[in-house]
Design an enzyme around this catalytic site. Structure first.
Site, short mmCIF file in Angstrom:
data_model
loop_
_atom_site.label_atom_id
_atom_site.label_comp_id
_atom_site.label_asym_id
_atom_site.label_seq_id
_atom_site.Cartn_x
_atom_site.Cartn_y
_atom_site.Cartn_z
N LYS A 57 0.75 -1.21 0.11
CA LYS A 57 -0.02 0.02 0.03
C LYS A 57 1.12 1.31 -0.01
CE LYS A 57 -3.38 2.96 0.62
NZ LYS A 57 -4.38 3.12 -0.63
N CYS A 142 -2.32 9.72 -6.47
CA CYS A 142 -3.38 9.54 -5.66
C CYS A 142 -4.25 10.80 -5.66
CB CYS A 142 -2.80 9.30 -4.36
SG CYS A 142 -4.31 9.05 -3.08
N1 OXC Z 1 -5.31 5.53 -5.60
C1 OXC Z 1 -4.48 5.97 -4.91
O1 OXC Z 1 -3.31 6.10 -5.32
N2 OXC Z 1 -4.59 5.85 -3.55
C2 OXC Z 1 -5.67 5.30 -3.05
N3 OXC Z 1 -6.92 5.62 -3.98
C3 OXC Z 1 -6.67 5.31 -5.36
O2 OXC Z 1 -7.63 5.52 -6.02
C4 OXC Z 1 -6.41 6.08 -1.66
O3 OXC Z 1 -5.39 5.88 -0.57
O4 OXC Z 1 -6.99 6.83 -1.68
#
Ligand code: OXC
Length: 322
Positions: A57, A142
């Protein structure tokens, strides 16, 4: 017409081997950062699944709770999310990678997404000194941090942060890009990326700031950012394919990772036809769990068998333009 006779002795079952950041992979399939990769147990599941690599993540320097819930909703044809980068902080992921990389040849890539430039630099410096880390996925896209634009849509900032990143970080760096929609933007970004020894280019993150509405309730379906969120899943496959294709044409010498709308083996096959060496799976992994890798691998192998391909290099990038 007579049936085609397959010489069973000569026929070798296709393999999905590929490579990423100069590392050999046993499969071209892996997770998309953000899905099933926040907790150690989830990363462990991905290591044990039929993946060729794993990405964590996107992290910040410290733990983040992320945006208020509901922040992920399944919708027809895909998903909408505004997670807001909930994560356990870089140390957690580096410790996991350190502890696990000794036991598995499967690379575990660290995704980073600082909220400020200063934080990104700190993240890169920290990652740079992590011994067992193979590569970094630098998330420039993001869409869900209130008040923070996506770096990948600011060409000047993208160039300048990459200059600094490569001056301070000795690890291979790949980038996760937002989707682009205009030829001028593809060309502008490609000209910037071409100036750096990027380990790979991943296209695409979710389509930012979409909206889904519950008509009965006359309301938004996610809480953060007044209901605006990143769109993923089948909805975005045409955009994802176009981005992989365009960057493959503009930058044929770069390793490309396709991400967006992969529900089955045929979707993965299409990403590879466009030029992807690796295909990431997000929304489908969220819906189905890590078993999706078994299913999609087999579906891709079945397509390759029917077409007589032995490796993904037999068709990668070879999309016919009519
Ligand atoms: N893309 C991201 O890079 N991060 C996540 N959602 C997304 O669509 C997030 O954490 O919001």
């Amino acid at each position: 017409m007579a049936d085609v006779q397959i010489n069973k002795e000569a026929f070798v079952s296709p393999v999905l081997n590929s490579s990423l950041a100069k590392i050999s992979l046993e499969s071209c399939l892996m997770n998309a950062s953000g899905v099933h990769c926040t907790q150690e147990s989830e990363l462990q599941d991905l290591i044990e699944a039929k993946t060729g690599a794993v990405v964590s993540k996107s992290c910040t320097l410290e733990y983040r709770a992320g945006n208020p819930e509901p922040r992920y909703v399944t919708i027809p044809y895909g998903s909408i999310n505004s997670m807001g980068l909930p994560n356990n902080g870089i140390r957690y992921y580096l410790d996991f990678i350190d502890g696990n990389q000794k036991n598995t040849a499967k690379p575990i890539i660290l995704s980073i997404a600082g909220l400020t430039r200063k934080e990104n630099i700190e993240l890169l410096k920290t990652a740079s000194s992590a011994q067992s880390l193979h590569a970094i996925e630098f998330n420039l896209s993001c869409p869900n941090i209130p008040g923070k634009p996506q770096t990948g849509y600011d060409f000047e900032e993208s160039k300048s942060i990459l200059e600094e990143a490569f001056s301070i970080c000795s690890k291979p760096i790949g980038v996760k890009l937002p989707p682009y929609f205009d030829m001028a933007h593809f060309e502008a970004m490609a000209a910037i990326l071409d100036q750096f020894p990027l380990a790979y280019i991943c296209c695409v993150n979710s389509i930012g700031n979409g909206m889904w509405i519950d008509s009965a309730e006359e309301s938004t379906v996610i809480k953060p950012k007044s209901g605006f969120g990143g769109i993923g899943g089948l909805f975005i496959k045409p955009t994802a394919l176009a981005n992989v294709r365009m960057f493959h044409k503009l930058l044929p010498h770069f390793n490309l990772v396709g991400c967006g709308g992969v529900q089955n083996g045929e979707d993965a096959f299409q990403h590879i036809l466009c030029g992807a060496s690796v295909v990431q799976i997000g929304t489908t992994l969220w819906e189905e769990g890590t078993a999706c890798f078994d299913r999609i691998s087999q579906e891709l192998i079945d397509i390759m068998t029917k077409k007589g391909y032995s490796t993904i290099e037999d068709f990668r990038g070879k999309l016919r333009e009519i």
